[in-house]
Write an enzyme that holds these catalytic residues in place. Structure first.
Site, mmCIF file in Angstrom:
data_model
loop_
_atom_site.group_PDB
_atom_site.id
_atom_site.type_symbol
_atom_site.label_atom_id
_atom_site.label_comp_id
_atom_site.label_asym_id
_atom_site.label_seq_id
_atom_site.Cartn_x
_atom_site.Cartn_y
_atom_site.Cartn_z
ATOM 1 N N ASP A 31 43.641 -15.120 64.536
ATOM 2 C CA ASP A 31 44.750 -16.037 64.777
ATOM 3 C C ASP A 31 46.070 -15.263 64.730
ATOM 4 O OD1 ASP A 31 45.034 -19.409 64.395
ATOM 5 O OD2 ASP A 31 46.844 -18.189 64.182
ATOM 6 N N ILE A 32 46.978 -15.589 65.648
ATOM 7 C CA ILE A 32 48.263 -14.886 65.737
ATOM 8 C C ILE A 32 49.172 -15.224 64.550
ATOM 9 C CG2 ILE A 32 49.623 -16.610 67.033
ATOM 10 C CD1 ILE A 32 50.356 -14.308 68.978
ATOM 11 N N ASN A 88 40.545 -28.979 64.486
ATOM 12 C CA ASN A 88 41.535 -30.058 64.478
ATOM 13 C C ASN A 88 41.456 -30.826 65.782
ATOM 14 O OD1 ASN A 88 42.762 -29.352 61.940
ATOM 15 N ND2 ASN A 88 43.751 -27.632 62.973
ATOM 16 N N GLY A 94 47.190 -31.926 63.671
ATOM 17 C CA GLY A 94 47.993 -30.757 64.032
ATOM 18 C C GLY A 94 47.397 -29.897 65.126
ATOM 19 N N GLN A 95 46.510 -30.471 65.949
ATOM 20 C CA GLN A 95 45.974 -29.668 67.058
ATOM 21 C C GLN A 95 47.122 -29.250 67.978
ATOM 22 O OE1 GLN A 95 43.110 -31.595 69.658
ATOM 23 N NE2 GLN A 95 42.538 -29.652 70.628
ATOM 24 N N SER A 96 47.217 -27.957 68.235
ATOM 25 C CA SER A 96 48.314 -27.455 69.064
ATOM 26 C C SER A 96 47.825 -26.749 70.325
ATOM 27 C CB SER A 96 49.209 -26.509 68.253
ATOM 28 O OG SER A 96 48.466 -25.405 67.782
ATOM 29 N N HIS A 101 38.404 -25.098 69.378
ATOM 30 C CA HIS A 101 38.349 -23.870 68.584
ATOM 31 C C HIS A 101 38.020 -24.212 67.144
ATOM 32 C CE1 HIS A 101 42.528 -25.296 68.775
ATOM 33 N NE2 HIS A 101 42.656 -24.876 67.531
HETATM 34 P P1 5GP Z 1 45.302 -25.772 66.145
HETATM 35 O O1 5GP Z 1 46.654 -26.010 65.524
HETATM 36 O O2 5GP Z 1 45.272 -26.259 67.581
HETATM 37 O O3 5GP Z 1 44.149 -26.221 65.334
HETATM 38 O O4 5GP Z 1 45.145 -24.186 66.182
HETATM 39 C C1 5GP Z 1 45.691 -23.368 67.163
HETATM 40 C C2 5GP Z 1 45.798 -21.986 66.562
HETATM 41 O O5 5GP Z 1 46.018 -21.065 67.618
HETATM 42 C C3 5GP Z 1 46.957 -21.835 65.587
HETATM 43 O O6 5GP Z 1 46.446 -21.455 64.314
HETATM 44 C C4 5GP Z 1 47.821 -20.753 66.219
HETATM 45 O O7 5GP Z 1 48.380 -19.873 65.277
HETATM 46 C C5 5GP Z 1 46.869 -20.045 67.150
HETATM 47 N N1 5GP Z 1 47.482 -19.463 68.315
HETATM 48 C C6 5GP Z 1 48.420 -20.036 69.128
HETATM 49 N N2 5GP Z 1 48.733 -19.213 70.134
HETATM 50 C C7 5GP Z 1 47.978 -18.073 69.957
HETATM 51 C C8 5GP Z 1 47.868 -16.844 70.690
HETATM 52 O O8 5GP Z 1 48.510 -16.611 71.711
HETATM 53 N N3 5GP Z 1 46.987 -15.931 70.203
HETATM 54 C C9 5GP Z 1 46.261 -16.135 69.073
HETATM 55 N N4 5GP Z 1 45.434 -15.157 68.687
HETATM 56 N N5 5GP Z 1 46.329 -17.299 68.365
HETATM 57 C C10 5GP Z 1 47.189 -18.237 68.802
#
Ligand code: 5GP
Ligand code: ZN
Length: 115
Positions: A31-32, A88, A94-96, A101
């Site tokens: 994760d970034i 999520n 908080g799904q972004s 994933h």
């Molecule tokens: P969500 O919030 O949808 O459950 O998780 C999305 C995750 O993707 C977040 O933890 C965020 O830090 C990660 N993320 C977003 N953009 C990138 C990216 O460009 N590269 C990587 N490796 N992770 C990312």
């Protein structure tokens, strides 16, 4: 492949990622913005929006994600101490990124209930 999906772009190699595991069905990468010493995302290569979109045809992809999560946990030495595997769905969770994933989180005590 969804052209405007960030994780599809990573699968296609158009956006770089710190990949830790790849098979024909899944990709696992760091994760970034890590929320724990180990924070790896496991994704199916197939574009699936979230757990709510999973269907009968996705069984092998889902099984491959869980198999990969186990392998990541072993490789990162999380299997004996423990880790969290979470996905999520939607705004309140908080799904972004709208490509399914699974977060593999570990390397510290994980609080419960989560925030
Ligand atoms: P969500 O919030 O949808 O459950 O998780 C999305 C995750 O993707 C977040 O933890 C965020 O830090 C990660 N993320 C977003 N953009 C990138 C990216 O460009 N590269 C990587 N490796 N992770 C990312
Ligand atoms: Zn996608």
């Amino acid at each position: 492949m969804s052209e405007d999906c960030l994780f599809c772009q990573i699968v296609a190699g158009k956006i770089p990622a710190d990949t830790v595991l790849e098979t024909d069905r899944i990709l696992a990468f760091r994760d970034i913005n890590p929320q724990a010493p180990v924070h790896v995302l496991v994704i199916p290569k197939k574009h699936i929006v979230s757990a709510m979109e999973l269907g009968d045809a996705d069984g092998e992809d889902l099984a491959a994600c869980f198999e990969a999560a186990r392998e990541v946990a072993r490789n990162e030495r999380l299997d004996s101490g423990g880790f969290r595997l979470v996905t999520n769905h939607g705004a309140e969770a908080g799904q972004s990124v709208f490509h399914l994933h699974f977060h593999v989180l570990g390397g510290r005590a994980m609080g419960w209930p989560p925030g």
